[in-house]
Structures are given as C-alpha cells and as structure tokens.
Design a protein around this motif. Structure first.
Motif, short mmCIF file in Angstrom:
data_model
loop_
_atom_site.label_atom_id
_atom_site.label_comp_id
_atom_site.label_asym_id
_atom_site.label_seq_id
_atom_site.Cartn_x
_atom_site.Cartn_y
_atom_site.Cartn_z
N CYS A 182 41.34 43.53 35.66
CA CYS A 182 41.89 43.23 37.10
C CYS A 182 42.28 44.79 37.51
CB CYS A 182 43.35 42.45 37.00
SG CYS A 182 42.81 40.69 36.31
N THR A 183 42.17 44.72 38.91
CA THR A 183 42.22 45.87 39.57
C THR A 183 43.18 45.98 40.66
OG1 THR A 183 39.74 46.46 39.20
CG2 THR A 183 40.93 47.75 40.90
N GLY A 223 41.35 42.70 42.70
CA GLY A 223 40.65 41.67 42.44
C GLY A 223 40.38 41.62 40.99
N CYS A 224 40.16 40.43 40.12
CA CYS A 224 39.67 40.44 38.84
C CYS A 224 38.22 40.16 38.48
CB CYS A 224 40.57 39.29 38.25
SG CYS A 224 42.44 39.74 38.04
N SER A 225 37.88 40.36 37.59
CA SER A 225 36.47 40.22 36.92
C SER A 225 36.23 39.88 35.73
CB SER A 225 35.36 41.44 37.58
OG SER A 225 34.14 41.39 36.84
N SER A 279 34.87 30.22 37.75
CA SER A 279 36.03 29.50 37.66
C SER A 279 37.41 30.35 37.04
CB SER A 279 35.81 28.44 36.45
OG SER A 279 36.92 27.53 36.51
N ILE A 280 37.14 30.91 36.09
CA ILE A 280 38.31 31.73 35.41
C ILE A 280 38.68 33.05 36.62
CG2 ILE A 280 38.96 33.12 33.52
CD1 ILE A 280 37.08 31.60 31.68
N GLU A 281 37.65 33.53 37.26
CA GLU A 281 38.04 34.59 38.11
C GLU A 281 38.85 34.09 39.24
OE1 GLU A 281 34.07 37.64 37.52
OE2 GLU A 281 34.17 36.49 39.13
N GLY A 282 38.47 32.95 39.84
CA GLY A 282 39.28 32.26 40.56
C GLY A 282 40.54 31.93 40.32
#
Length: 239
Positions: A128-129, A107-109, A87-90
């Motif tokens: 976050c990349t 993207g973020c992980s 949910s937070i990554e989204g």
C-alpha cells in the motif's frame, strides 16, 4: 534581471510558430497569446519553499481464512489469480479511502498469494502506497497498522473476507509481537573493575594454596607397622 512582457511574448510566438499557425507541441493549436506580469506579492509568496512530496510503500501482509488456496493462484496470468487480486485490492482501497489517511492514500496492490498449510486459508502479500509530506505529518508502520486494525474489527474482517488477526504485519510490525527487551551495555570502567576483581581473586586463591602447602611441609609424618605417626603431635617430646 528584468525582462519585459513584450520580450516574453515575442519569444513564445517565435518558438511556437510553424508554416501555417502557432502550435504548442503537436496536439494544441494556439489562437492567441497573453502575457501578464507577476504581482510582486505573489512572487514573494512563491519564494517560500514548498513541501517536498514523496511516496512511501508499506508491505501489508495478512491471512484470509475463508479463501481456499488454489494452485492457480501461483500463476499471475490465471483467471483465479486475477479475480482474487482485483477483489482484495478493491477491499484494501476502500478501507484506506474511508480512513484518516484518505487524503494521502495512493493505492494498494496485491503482490502474491501463499499457502498456509490449511486448505481453507490463503496468505496475502500486498503493498500500500501513501503520499507523505516532509512537514507536520509523517507516516510510520504502526500508524498504517493501527488504521487497518481499527477498520477491520481488530483485524478480523476485510469486507467479505475473514482474517486471522494474528497474521497482520505492516513492514514486519505487529502489535502481537512482544518487543525484545533492550539490554544496556556496561560502561568501560565497570568492565575494567570486573576484570581487576577476577584477577585479584585468582591472586588470593594462589596465595592461599601456596601458604597451605608451605604449612603442611612443616609437619613430619612417619609410617610404621602400626600406622602413621605424627611426631609433632607427640606430647612426650615436650617433656
């Protein structure tokens, strides 16, 4: 070195031919081969060095105030962990995909969750990349920080999650942290002058003490039953 089209074609056909037909690897069967010479204009353009593309990671840490921390969040294999992570990554991905950094966003992980000491809060550590090109545009932590801050209402709301705006950090950077004032070192000549001044002060102090003791030694002090007697102050001896 000049190589003809026929030579390139024969080499390609020889290297891709097997017992029945021509194959490129194990997956692609070839039906025909065409070799075209490169236009000299295109060749000249391709000699220009291309921008080197690399990726850069930024640690993005913040605290969610309406997500109670649970013990299951310590376990990456638990359903609670997976649901919160997804949910937070989204939300993070949507945030940067609609920002000025969308073209470079990868993207973020979410890496882990931490308790904060308050039962209704959860601290989030994420990465976050972004793709960065060594050209006219570069990425710095304050740039990524400001994009996050601006798109979350000054760091207060990430989608459905309420944030503590004082806890946002990007690679350790926060606009809430006052910078440490820069202290310029003294030049070498100033240090020498200070040392000489201190040394001169000690010398003068020593001379003053020496002269005071020498002057005091010239006076005679006599003691009798009536108290101390100073002969050098006796006016009768001058007559």
């Amino acid at each position: 070195m000049n190589i003809s089209k026929d030579t390139v074609k024969e080499t390609f056909q020889r290297e891709t031919k097997n017992a029945t037909s021509q194959w490129l690897g194990r997956r692609f069967q070839l039906k025909g081969v065409t070799v075209r010479a490169i236009d000299p204009v295109i060749e000249a353009i391709t000699e220009t060095p291309l921008l080197e593309l690399k990726v850069k990671d930024f640690t993005v840490n913040f605290t969610i105030t309406n997500l109670p921390y649970r013990v299951e969040m310590r376990d990456p294999n638990s359903k609670v962990y997976h649901d919160a992570k997804a949910s937070i990554e989204g939300e993070l991905n949507q945030l940067y995909q609609r920002s000025d950094l969308a073209a470079n966003f990868v993207g973020c992980s979410v890496e882990n969750f931490r308790p904060t000491g308050w039962k209704n809060e959860t601290a989030v550590n994420s990465i976050c990349t972004f793709m960065k090109a060594y050209g006219p545009r570069t990425f710095e932590r304050d740039f990524v920080y400001n994009v996050f801050k601006n798109l979350t209402g000054k760091g207060s709301m990430l989608g459905k999650y309420m944030l503590d705006d004082r806890t946002l950090l990007v690679n350790g950077y926060s606009s809430e942290v006052s910078p440490v004032p820069y202290r310029k070192d003294l030049p070498f000549w100033a240090i020498i002058l200070i040392c000489l001044s201190v040394l001169l002060g000690f010398v003068l102090l020593f001379l003053m003490c020496f002269l005071a003791r020498r002057r005091a030694g010239k006076y005679q002090v006599q003691q009798n039953i009536f108290g101390n007697y100073f002969p050098h102050l006796d006016m009768r001896r001058t007559r």
